[in-house]
Scaffold this active site. Structure first.
Site, PDB file in Angstrom:
ATOM      1  N   ARG A  67      26.551  49.888  25.791  1.00  0.00           N
ATOM      2  CA  ARG A  67      27.465  48.762  26.035  1.00  0.00           C
ATOM      3  C   ARG A  67      27.359  47.713  24.932  1.00  0.00           C
ATOM      4  O   ARG A  67      28.346  47.110  24.524  1.00  0.00           O
ATOM      5  CB  ARG A  67      27.163  48.093  27.385  1.00  0.00           C
ATOM      6  CG  ARG A  67      27.063  49.032  28.555  1.00  0.00           C
ATOM      7  CD  ARG A  67      28.322  49.817  28.787  1.00  0.00           C
ATOM      8  NE  ARG A  67      29.462  48.979  29.141  1.00  0.00           N
ATOM      9  CZ  ARG A  67      30.735  49.393  29.122  1.00  0.00           C
ATOM     10  NH1 ARG A  67      31.015  50.616  28.767  1.00  0.00           N
ATOM     11  NH2 ARG A  67      31.703  48.577  29.467  1.00  0.00           N
ATOM     12  N   MET A  92      39.635  46.842  32.605  1.00  0.00           N
ATOM     13  CA  MET A  92      38.944  47.582  33.664  1.00  0.00           C
ATOM     14  C   MET A  92      37.493  47.945  33.343  1.00  0.00           C
ATOM     15  O   MET A  92      36.918  48.801  33.992  1.00  0.00           O
ATOM     16  CB  MET A  92      39.747  48.841  34.029  1.00  0.00           C
ATOM     17  CG  MET A  92      41.151  48.537  34.525  1.00  0.00           C
ATOM     18  SD  MET A  92      41.217  47.332  35.891  1.00  0.00           S
ATOM     19  CE  MET A  92      40.670  48.372  37.242  1.00  0.00           C
ATOM     20  N   HIS A 111      41.721  39.030  39.769  1.00  0.00           N
ATOM     21  CA  HIS A 111      41.189  40.099  40.612  1.00  0.00           C
ATOM     22  C   HIS A 111      42.083  40.236  41.844  1.00  0.00           C
ATOM     23  O   HIS A 111      42.433  39.229  42.472  1.00  0.00           O
ATOM     24  CB  HIS A 111      39.753  39.761  41.035  1.00  0.00           C
ATOM     25  CG  HIS A 111      39.140  40.830  41.878  1.00  0.00           C
ATOM     26  ND1 HIS A 111      38.731  42.039  41.349  1.00  0.00           N
ATOM     27  CD2 HIS A 111      38.899  40.908  43.205  1.00  0.00           C
ATOM     28  CE1 HIS A 111      38.264  42.802  42.331  1.00  0.00           C
ATOM     29  NE2 HIS A 111      38.354  42.139  43.463  1.00  0.00           N
ATOM     30  N   GLU A 176      50.319  37.914  41.620  1.00  0.00           N
ATOM     31  CA  GLU A 176      49.489  37.808  40.407  1.00  0.00           C
ATOM     32  C   GLU A 176      50.304  37.229  39.258  1.00  0.00           C
ATOM     33  O   GLU A 176      49.831  36.386  38.487  1.00  0.00           O
ATOM     34  CB  GLU A 176      48.947  39.194  39.999  1.00  0.00           C
ATOM     35  CG  GLU A 176      47.937  39.769  40.977  1.00  0.00           C
ATOM     36  CD  GLU A 176      47.360  41.103  40.517  1.00  0.00           C
ATOM     37  OE1 GLU A 176      47.068  41.266  39.319  1.00  0.00           O
ATOM     38  OE2 GLU A 176      47.204  42.010  41.368  1.00  0.00           O
TER      39      GLU A 176
END
Ligand code: GRF
Length: 198
Positions: A67, A92, A111, A176
């Site tokens: 990562r 994502m 979210h 949203e």
């Protein structure tokens, strides 16, 4: 007038990104400076290009479990774009502490649930399974904890008899697209008081 510069991170279709980009005109205190995707085939990239916003891709897959190495690349176009604010919009991947801390207090996420309910995935199915009468979406500041951080706004929908995860998802997505631009506008102007849309 000097505008705040906003980098928007996406992974998919980018409908929230489009609603943010379209909102940043006129007397809006911010302008989009970058749309960045971890997926080369994200549909949102073409939409950003069509809107005249610079785009970049940093594919996460070559980095496997590393990562830190992925995020070391991901951050480069953001820094080059001189972003003041980073907006996650259907991005994502979970970002690590090290990355998040570099944008503490200037990174937002949307979210699809009424946080603190249903962090993570499958939020619509989980709201249905719980028998909730209302559901919705949340814009919050990003902290090191997934789908946590100060809430900046929430928009609500009624859960109707006959709703499925898919119908709920489309009802929430409509909200949203209203909520995120309103929150970003206020945030860019320095206003962090939470708002509610019904
Ligand atoms: C939205 O529901 C967002 O909340 C999320 O994934 C979806 C992305 O949609 N977590 P889009 O890419 O903005 O169209």
């Amino acid at each position: 007038m000097s505008f705040k510069r906003v980098a928007i991170l996406i992974s998919g279709g980018g409908s929230n990104m489009v609603s943010l980009v379209q909102s940043m005109t006129g007397d809006h205190p911010a302008r989009p400076c970058l749309v960045l995707s971890n997926q080369a085939d994200a549909g949102g990239l073409a939409k950003a290009e069509a809107a005249g916003v610079p785009t970049a891709v940093v594919d996460h897959r070559p980095y496997g479990q590393d990562r830190a190495a992925f995020e070391a690349e991901l951050i480069k176009p953001i820094l080059e774009s001189q972003a003041d604010i980073v907006s996650l919009a259907g991005f994502m991947l979970v970002l690590t502490d090290g990355f998040v801390s570099q944008f503490q207090g200037r990174m937002l996420n949307i979210h699809p649930s009424l946080l603190p309910k249903y962090t993570g995935l499958n939020t619509h199915a989980r709201a249905l399974a719980a028998g909730d009468a209302e559901h919705g979406c949340t814009v919050h500041e990003v902290t090191a904890v997934l789908d946590d951080g100060p809430i900046l706004g929430q928009a609500f929908v009624d859960v109707d008899p006959g709703d499925t995860a898919a119908t709920l998802a489309s009802k929430v997505l409509v909200q949203e697209h209203k909520l995120y631009p309103q929150v970003l506008r206020r945030y860019a102007a320095g206003d962090r008081k939470p708002i509610e849309l019904r």
